[in-house]
Write a protein that holds these residues in place. Sequence first.
Motif, PDB file in Angstrom:
ATOM      1  N   ARG A 145       6.855  26.451  83.381  1.00  0.00           N
ATOM      2  CA  ARG A 145       7.577  26.498  82.109  1.00  0.00           C
ATOM      3  C   ARG A 145       8.056  25.112  81.703  1.00  0.00           C
ATOM      4  O   ARG A 145       7.975  24.724  80.529  1.00  0.00           O
ATOM      5  CB  ARG A 145       8.750  27.471  82.226  1.00  0.00           C
ATOM      6  N   GLU A 146       8.537  24.346  82.670  1.00  0.00           N
ATOM      7  CA  GLU A 146       8.968  22.976  82.390  1.00  0.00           C
ATOM      8  C   GLU A 146       7.780  22.117  81.969  1.00  0.00           C
ATOM      9  O   GLU A 146       7.882  21.306  81.035  1.00  0.00           O
ATOM     10  CB  GLU A 146       9.638  22.382  83.626  1.00  0.00           C
ATOM     11  N   THR A 149       6.830  23.053  78.210  1.00  0.00           N
ATOM     12  CA  THR A 149       7.740  22.537  77.183  1.00  0.00           C
ATOM     13  C   THR A 149       7.700  21.014  77.108  1.00  0.00           C
ATOM     14  O   THR A 149       7.802  20.434  76.023  1.00  0.00           O
ATOM     15  CB  THR A 149       9.179  23.024  77.435  1.00  0.00           C
ATOM     16  N   ALA A 261       9.102  34.959  76.774  1.00  0.00           N
ATOM     17  CA  ALA A 261      10.159  33.959  76.953  1.00  0.00           C
ATOM     18  C   ALA A 261       9.569  32.553  77.002  1.00  0.00           C
ATOM     19  O   ALA A 261      10.127  31.615  76.417  1.00  0.00           O
ATOM     20  CB  ALA A 261      10.945  34.249  78.231  1.00  0.00           C
ATOM     21  N   LEU A 262       8.439  32.400  77.694  1.00  0.00           N
ATOM     22  CA  LEU A 262       7.788  31.089  77.739  1.00  0.00           C
ATOM     23  C   LEU A 262       7.324  30.669  76.350  1.00  0.00           C
ATOM     24  O   LEU A 262       7.529  29.519  75.932  1.00  0.00           O
ATOM     25  CB  LEU A 262       6.598  31.124  78.704  1.00  0.00           C
ATOM     26  N   ALA A 264       8.536  31.550  73.534  1.00  0.00           N
ATOM     27  CA  ALA A 264       9.722  31.216  72.739  1.00  0.00           C
ATOM     28  C   ALA A 264      10.237  29.822  73.081  1.00  0.00           C
ATOM     29  O   ALA A 264      10.623  29.048  72.195  1.00  0.00           O
ATOM     30  CB  ALA A 264      10.811  32.259  72.966  1.00  0.00           C
ATOM     31  N   GLU A 265      10.248  29.482  74.368  1.00  0.00           N
ATOM     32  CA  GLU A 265      10.706  28.159  74.792  1.00  0.00           C
ATOM     33  C   GLU A 265       9.799  27.060  74.245  1.00  0.00           C
ATOM     34  O   GLU A 265      10.277  26.014  73.771  1.00  0.00           O
ATOM     35  CB  GLU A 265      10.741  28.085  76.317  1.00  0.00           C
ATOM     36  N   VAL A 266       8.489  27.292  74.310  1.00  0.00           N
ATOM     37  CA  VAL A 266       7.537  26.289  73.824  1.00  0.00           C
ATOM     38  C   VAL A 266       7.645  26.168  72.303  1.00  0.00           C
ATOM     39  O   VAL A 266       7.562  25.072  71.747  1.00  0.00           O
ATOM     40  CB  VAL A 266       6.109  26.662  74.268  1.00  0.00           C
ATOM     41  N   GLU A 268      10.321  26.739  70.490  1.00  0.00           N
ATOM     42  CA  GLU A 268      11.572  26.025  70.203  1.00  0.00           C
ATOM     43  C   GLU A 268      11.396  24.528  70.422  1.00  0.00           C
ATOM     44  O   GLU A 268      11.869  23.708  69.613  1.00  0.00           O
ATOM     45  CB  GLU A 268      12.687  26.563  71.091  1.00  0.00           C
ATOM     46  N   ALA A 269      10.696  24.159  71.499  1.00  0.00           N
ATOM     47  CA  ALA A 269      10.455  22.737  71.762  1.00  0.00           C
ATOM     48  C   ALA A 269       9.616  22.121  70.651  1.00  0.00           C
ATOM     49  O   ALA A 269       9.855  20.982  70.224  1.00  0.00           O
ATOM     50  CB  ALA A 269       9.756  22.570  73.112  1.00  0.00           C
ATOM     51  N   GLU A 272      11.754  21.694  67.418  1.00  0.00           N
ATOM     52  CA  GLU A 272      12.689  20.575  67.499  1.00  0.00           C
ATOM     53  C   GLU A 272      12.052  19.269  67.042  1.00  0.00           C
ATOM     54  O   GLU A 272      12.749  18.354  66.592  1.00  0.00           O
ATOM     55  CB  GLU A 272      13.201  20.427  68.934  1.00  0.00           C
ATOM     56  N   THR A 302       7.161  33.270  68.022  1.00  0.00           N
ATOM     57  CA  THR A 302       6.345  32.108  67.663  1.00  0.00           C
ATOM     58  C   THR A 302       6.190  32.024  66.149  1.00  0.00           C
ATOM     59  O   THR A 302       6.618  32.913  65.412  1.00  0.00           O
ATOM     60  CB  THR A 302       4.961  32.198  68.326  1.00  0.00           C
TER      61      THR A 302
END
Length: 398
Positions: A145-146, A149, A261-262, A264-266, A268-269, A272, A302
């Motif tokens: 996940r890190e 992103t 969730a992954l 969504a995190e990507v 959001e990144a 930004e 997404t």
Amino acid sequence: MESSVLAFATDLIDEGAETFFGNLNDRAGVGGVTLASVYHQARDVFPHNPRRVVRYLEPGAAYFRPDPARWAGRRLAPLPAAAIGERDPFAEAAAEARRRGLKLHAWTVFCHNDRLGFSHPDTAPANAFGDRHLTELCPANPEVREYATTLVGEFARYGVDAIRAESLHFHGLRHGYHHERYFEELGPVAEALLGICFCPHCQAAAAAAGVPAAEVRQAVQDELRARLADERRAAEPAALDRLADGALAAYLDAAARSVTALAAEVTEAAAEHGMRLTFMDAAGPGRGWLSGIDLPALAGATHRIETLGYVKTPQALREQVSAFALHGVRPDSMAVVLRPMAEDCDGADNLAAKLRTLRELGVPEVEFYNYGLMRLSSLDRIGQALHGRPMTSVTPDR
């Protein structure tokens, strides 16, 4: 309608920016290019490449120059392809795209990466017996996940407009290694069960949702052993949602939440940095549940959902896109990939009719697959279909 052509960085390197972008402008007449940034292993035939006809793409390679400071101390990091040498194709593409007024998209294969999977097996999915699927990365793994992103952040410095997220989910047993061998008939049930991840992170995610993960894993092991041992049993159907007293379905739901969730995190990144994230669902509506694809949830997490419109007729395309609405995905939040080659298209009229269908449905974006894998005449077909007339300033097919 937005339009772009999917392409490999090696196309740009082999042809040079002037020819490559000239073809996109003058032949295809598209508004952008979707350039592979991280891609999986492949062997392809390139009909119009001036340097080679057959090319191997390196496993899990990056086609940009990663920022070393961004990846310091991390095990999972993009490794530049040997094919690009000291060049940075993304920087070259970004400069030329800006000069010509085209948009640049980053076509990124996230979790199908055998280079990283083989180097770091503990980040790969594991089946019920603990065997790692080394061509993949597990979406529930924190390091993965890190990695995903952080990868998105790299593209902001190139002025990328959107990210096409491919393989941002689990894959089944048969997705992805060369010279795979199955000498006994496994049957669809065994294949499906062998593709489910039971790594520690997936089991922990399921347990956190109240699912008896250890019991599910044992039930899957028992079912697989029975099917692997008995040819007659292998052919039997099974209600997977009833396995382990229904707990397997809950386990798969937990896996789908990890994927959402992954994503969504990507997303959001990407947001930004002012970029759009398009999630590729190659399987189609109702077919991706074993991959952790929950379409209604992903549509909310997404910016866009993309599908492969690899069909022969406009009516088949209409039916395919319309089916997504039954799974919570509106056509006006979708992108569609079309192939202008003979396998799907018998001419510019066919392609134009498909584009009209997408416009009628309200689809805002279309992409064409794939620059280097098609003849130049297929690029001309894109231009004819998009603009209703032959494109100008083109040279004969070579």
